[in-house]
Scaffold this motif. Sequence first.
Motif, PDB file in Angstrom:
ATOM      1  N   UNK A 118       0.853  -1.188   0.000  1.00  0.00           N
ATOM      2  CA  UNK A 118       0.000   0.000   0.000  1.00  0.00           C
ATOM      3  C   UNK A 118       0.886   1.234   0.000  1.00  0.00           C
ATOM      4  N   UNK A 119       0.312   2.382   0.060  1.00  0.00           N
ATOM      5  CA  UNK A 119       1.095   3.611  -0.056  1.00  0.00           C
ATOM      6  C   UNK A 119       2.129   3.740   1.067  1.00  0.00           C
ATOM      7  N   UNK A 120       1.747   3.363   2.292  1.00  0.00           N
ATOM      8  CA  UNK A 120       2.675   3.525   3.411  1.00  0.00           C
ATOM      9  C   UNK A 120       3.839   2.539   3.329  1.00  0.00           C
ATOM     10  N   UNK A 121       3.547   1.276   2.978  1.00  0.00           N
ATOM     11  CA  UNK A 121       4.610   0.269   2.942  1.00  0.00           C
ATOM     12  C   UNK A 121       5.571   0.496   1.791  1.00  0.00           C
ATOM     13  N   UNK A 122       5.136   1.224   0.763  1.00  0.00           N
ATOM     14  CA  UNK A 122       5.997   1.457  -0.389  1.00  0.00           C
ATOM     15  C   UNK A 122       6.795   2.744  -0.284  1.00  0.00           C
ATOM     16  N   UNK A 151      -4.708  -3.004  -5.980  1.00  0.00           N
ATOM     17  CA  UNK A 151      -3.949  -2.741  -4.748  1.00  0.00           C
ATOM     18  C   UNK A 151      -4.169  -1.329  -4.239  1.00  0.00           C
ATOM     19  N   UNK A 152      -4.688  -0.441  -5.088  1.00  0.00           N
ATOM     20  CA  UNK A 152      -4.953   0.933  -4.669  1.00  0.00           C
ATOM     21  C   UNK A 152      -3.722   1.803  -4.604  1.00  0.00           C
ATOM     22  N   UNK A 153      -2.689   1.476  -5.385  1.00  0.00           N
ATOM     23  CA  UNK A 153      -1.469   2.284  -5.414  1.00  0.00           C
ATOM     24  C   UNK A 153      -1.144   2.623  -6.864  1.00  0.00           C
ATOM     25  N   UNK A 154      -0.431   3.741  -7.098  1.00  0.00           N
ATOM     26  CA  UNK A 154      -0.067   4.096  -8.474  1.00  0.00           C
ATOM     27  C   UNK A 154       0.916   3.076  -9.041  1.00  0.00           C
ATOM     28  N   UNK A 155       0.914   2.882 -10.354  1.00  0.00           N
ATOM     29  CA  UNK A 155       1.915   1.999 -10.967  1.00  0.00           C
ATOM     30  C   UNK A 155       3.325   2.458 -10.633  1.00  0.00           C
ATOM     31  N   UNK A 156       4.236   1.501 -10.427  1.00  0.00           N
ATOM     32  CA  UNK A 156       5.616   1.814 -10.055  1.00  0.00           C
ATOM     33  C   UNK A 156       6.524   0.726 -10.604  1.00  0.00           C
ATOM     34  N   UNK A 157       7.832   1.013 -10.719  1.00  0.00           N
ATOM     35  CA  UNK A 157       8.755  -0.017 -11.216  1.00  0.00           C
ATOM     36  C   UNK A 157       8.733  -1.243 -10.302  1.00  0.00           C
ATOM     37  N   UNK A 158       8.670  -2.419 -10.906  1.00  0.00           N
ATOM     38  CA  UNK A 158       8.617  -3.664 -10.131  1.00  0.00           C
ATOM     39  C   UNK A 158       9.002  -4.816 -11.048  1.00  0.00           C
TER      40      UNK A 158
END
Length: 227
Positions: A28-32, A107-114
């Motif tokens: 989620x936003x906090x864990x990332x 997941x409710x988070x913006x796309x990000x490198x993964x």
Amino acid sequence: MIDQVDQRLKAWVGRVVGDMPVSLATPDRSSLEEGVSLYLLELGALPPARTGRRVPLQFSVCYLITVGAQTPERAHHLLGELVFSALEIADFEVELSPVPLELWATLGVPPRPAFRVRVPVRRERAEPNVQRVRFPLVLRSASPEELRGRVVGPGDVPIPGALVELPSLKLGTRTDARGYFHFPLVPPVESLGGLEVRAKGEVLHVGAEALTPNQEPLVIRLPLKEG
């Protein structure tokens, strides 16, 4: 078993990026914001392992890995180090295809490198407790002979690791990589009482009349179920 893979991946991340928070929870936003996310994304099938022993049970687990840091540059650097390290590990299958946008939305988070890493999970199965007679055998009133044979499946494909038993003698052996087996000392076929072959969940009984000691190897064709 999966929890052991969790601990293995956490230890691997620690070796690559050092003392940094590692989360197995849903990202989620906090864990990332700061740390490495190891999210167990899915389980998958694996083909049976090729081994001369009893085939172990196995499947695969796929983790979604992403990194958060104080700056995007720092996060990108650590993510690249993890990718290169994962590519060096023999049983890690690294997937670098884009993560579907639908997953990020779920997941409710913006796309990000993964990237994703698929790891096998195996559980060995105990070998059957087969009683074996220690040689040399003490045979009376008959000359000892030898029994040779080969176990094959459909299309005469050799079956390695098949269990071949002479129940009347409490004697067993396994086929080699080419499907061959060998009993060096046995009494005449009239007293053998038949032979049993066990492989891939199938059992085949071969009568004593089909056994041919001291002659050409006996070919035993094991009927296997398709699929």
